[in-house]
Write a protein that holds these residues in place. Structure first.
Motif, PDB file in Angstrom:
ATOM      1  N   ILE A 111       8.873  10.192   9.625  1.00 28.71           N
ATOM      2  CA  ILE A 111       8.315   9.245   8.648  1.00 28.71           C
ATOM      3  C   ILE A 111       6.822   9.506   8.491  1.00 28.71           C
ATOM      4  O   ILE A 111       6.123   9.751   9.468  1.00 28.71           O
ATOM      5  CB  ILE A 111       8.529   7.788   9.111  1.00 28.71           C
ATOM      6  N   THR A 112       6.329   9.451   7.252  1.00 25.64           N
ATOM      7  CA  THR A 112       4.895   9.547   6.989  1.00 25.64           C
ATOM      8  C   THR A 112       4.453   8.283   6.268  1.00 25.64           C
ATOM      9  O   THR A 112       5.018   7.914   5.243  1.00 25.64           O
ATOM     10  CB  THR A 112       4.562  10.775   6.116  1.00 25.64           C
ATOM     11  N   LYS A 113       3.456   7.598   6.832  1.00 23.76           N
ATOM     12  CA  LYS A 113       2.989   6.342   6.251  1.00 23.76           C
ATOM     13  C   LYS A 113       1.470   6.239   6.356  1.00 23.76           C
ATOM     14  O   LYS A 113       0.837   6.866   7.204  1.00 23.76           O
ATOM     15  CB  LYS A 113       3.621   5.135   6.964  1.00 23.76           C
ATOM     16  N   VAL A 125       0.830  -1.210   0.000  1.00 28.14           N
ATOM     17  CA  VAL A 125       0.000   0.000   0.000  1.00 28.14           C
ATOM     18  C   VAL A 125       0.863   1.258   0.000  1.00 28.14           C
ATOM     19  O   VAL A 125       0.632   2.196  -0.775  1.00 28.14           O
ATOM     20  CB  VAL A 125      -0.948  -0.006   1.217  1.00 28.14           C
ATOM     21  N   ASN A 126       1.868   1.284   0.867  1.00 25.09           N
ATOM     22  CA  ASN A 126       2.706   2.484   0.967  1.00 25.09           C
ATOM     23  C   ASN A 126       3.609   2.669  -0.245  1.00 25.09           C
ATOM     24  O   ASN A 126       3.895   3.800  -0.638  1.00 25.09           O
ATOM     25  CB  ASN A 126       3.529   2.437   2.259  1.00 25.09           C
ATOM     26  N   THR A 147       8.630   9.371  20.868  1.00 26.94           N
ATOM     27  CA  THR A 147       8.001  10.117  21.960  1.00 26.94           C
ATOM     28  C   THR A 147       6.616  10.623  21.580  1.00 26.94           C
ATOM     29  O   THR A 147       5.821  10.961  22.458  1.00 26.94           O
ATOM     30  CB  THR A 147       8.875  11.313  22.395  1.00 26.94           C
ATOM     31  N   SER A 148       6.316  10.672  20.274  1.00 27.64           N
ATOM     32  CA  SER A 148       4.995  11.122  19.857  1.00 27.64           C
ATOM     33  C   SER A 148       4.669  10.661  18.448  1.00 27.64           C
ATOM     34  O   SER A 148       5.568  10.360  17.667  1.00 27.64           O
ATOM     35  CB  SER A 148       4.889  12.657  19.915  1.00 27.64           C
ATOM     36  N   TYR A 149       3.376  10.581  18.158  1.00 27.95           N
ATOM     37  CA  TYR A 149       2.921  10.332  16.797  1.00 27.95           C
ATOM     38  C   TYR A 149       1.665  11.148  16.531  1.00 27.95           C
ATOM     39  O   TYR A 149       0.938  11.515  17.456  1.00 27.95           O
ATOM     40  CB  TYR A 149       2.674   8.841  16.543  1.00 27.95           C
ATOM     41  N   SER A 150       1.432  11.448  15.253  1.00 27.42           N
ATOM     42  CA  SER A 150       0.237  12.197  14.857  1.00 27.42           C
ATOM     43  C   SER A 150      -0.450  11.464  13.704  1.00 27.42           C
ATOM     44  O   SER A 150       0.207  10.937  12.820  1.00 27.42           O
ATOM     45  CB  SER A 150       0.593  13.615  14.417  1.00 27.42           C
ATOM     46  N   VAL A 151      -1.767  11.454  13.731  1.00 26.44           N
ATOM     47  CA  VAL A 151      -2.564  10.775  12.714  1.00 26.44           C
ATOM     48  C   VAL A 151      -3.607  11.731  12.150  1.00 26.44           C
ATOM     49  O   VAL A 151      -4.214  12.507  12.892  1.00 26.44           O
ATOM     50  CB  VAL A 151      -3.259   9.520  13.295  1.00 26.44           C
ATOM     51  N   GLU A 163      -3.243   8.591   7.671  1.00 27.98           N
ATOM     52  CA  GLU A 163      -1.817   8.868   7.570  1.00 27.98           C
ATOM     53  C   GLU A 163      -1.237   9.077   8.958  1.00 27.98           C
ATOM     54  O   GLU A 163      -1.809   9.790   9.779  1.00 27.98           O
ATOM     55  CB  GLU A 163      -1.616  10.117   6.717  1.00 27.98           C
ATOM     56  N   VAL A 164      -0.091   8.451   9.227  1.00 27.33           N
ATOM     57  CA  VAL A 164       0.594   8.646  10.497  1.00 27.33           C
ATOM     58  C   VAL A 164       1.951   9.283  10.245  1.00 27.33           C
ATOM     59  O   VAL A 164       2.631   8.967   9.277  1.00 27.33           O
ATOM     60  CB  VAL A 164       0.774   7.307  11.262  1.00 27.33           C
ATOM     61  N   ARG A 165       2.318  10.204  11.129  1.00 26.53           N
ATOM     62  CA  ARG A 165       3.615  10.874  11.064  1.00 26.53           C
ATOM     63  C   ARG A 165       4.360  10.601  12.367  1.00 26.53           C
ATOM     64  O   ARG A 165       3.862  10.927  13.448  1.00 26.53           O
ATOM     65  CB  ARG A 165       3.430  12.383  10.851  1.00 26.53           C
TER      66      ARG A 165
END
Length: 285
Positions: free
Chosen positions: A123-125, A68-69, A278-282, A117-119
């Motif tokens: 990295i962005t996936k 997919v990626n 330490t963190s992730y964003s979606v 999408e997660v950052r």
């Protein structure tokens, strides 16, 4: 022509076995097997694929996530199918009962587009099942280390129990969902889910529907100061009954999610480990 993109490393390095089954199912038909780990440029691969052809991905969640990626922004001429051949198969588990299987295959058309999408760590996936942060990421990290040393099957449940008994230490966390921030202490896990399952059958987000028209994700925050209380309640996650423990488990839905821990930990994206996070964003819309 049927192109089978198989992963020899899937299903605890038993991915080659899928070839035998598919060769039997497609006996007398044109079929080409390609080791998916050897494909460097999908643009070249798609140039030879015609509309009348079909592509079969033979592997598990990790294999499908990689496909997919690697191909997300490319136009595919033909239909794509999945032949489940992983050790966890949470994506398939999530779809069972609501999707038709034919000859052991499931059509991926409409299921691998418009993904969240997660950052994380630069990295962005895109992801299919969920993001695990906390003891779930720890389990993937330890599982990777075990797999590198042994051909035996990884027992993630045993890893989780050992972690709960003392090898894993919870963190404090700040969870922001659609602009609203909540702070927690003693957080054991804080995943964001598109599907219901991860970890080979843990029903971490039982109310989540990957096809919901609002395109919302489910965030689960498990926080509890007591290791014993967490250990006693933990088996209930396999049937989605952990959410009944409302004093320690909270669930939220939303489109924009940021989770921050007060110390680095491992994170997993559809089973793939990212260390020192330490963190992730979606984002999902």
């Amino acid at each position: 022509m049927t192109y089978v993109l198989y992963n020899p490393l899937s299903n605890n390095k038993r991915g080659e076995a899928a070839k035998v089954t598919l060769e039997e199912n497609y006996k007398g038909k044109k079929i080409t097997f390609i080791d998916i780990t050897t494909i460097q440029d999908y643009k070249d691969f798609f140039k030879k694929v015609r509309k009348a052809d079909e592509i079969i991905i033979a592997g598990g969640d990790g294999t499908l996530n990689r496909f997919v990626n690697d191909t997300y922004d490319m136009k595919r001429k033909c239909s794509v199918y999945l032949f489940p051949n992983g050790s966890g198969n949470d994506f398939i588990h999530d779809l069972q009962g609501n999707t038709e299987f034919k000859n052991g295959l499931i059509s991926l058309d409409g299921l691998i587009e418009n993904l969240p999408e997660v950052r994380v760590n630069g990295i962005t996936k895109r992801f299919l099942n969920g993001i695990g942060f906390g003891i779930d990421g720890y389990c993937c990290e330890v599982g990777d280390e075990f797999r590198a040393k042994s051909d035996e099957e990884v027992n993630y449940t045993a890893i989780a129990i050992k972690g709960l008994l003392g090898k894993f230490h919870p963190s404090n966390a700040k969870v922001t969902i659609d602009g609203v921030t909540r702070e927690y202490k003693h957080v054991w896990l804080a995943p964001t889910m598109l599907g219901k399952y991860y970890g080979g059958g843990m029903e971490v987000a039982p109310a989540q529907d990957r096809r919901n028209p609002e395109k919302t994700l489910t965030v689960v925050v498990w926080h509890n100061w007591s290791k014993l209380g967490t250990l006693i309640a933990f088996p209930s996650i396999f049937k989605g009954e952990h959410i009944k423990h409302k004093k320690m488990v909270e669930t939220f839905t939303g489109h924009e999610v940021t989770v921050e821990f007060d110390r680095p930990q491992a994170l997993q994206i559809d089973g793939e480990t990212v260390k020192n996070v330490t963190s992730y964003s979606v984002s999902y819309s």
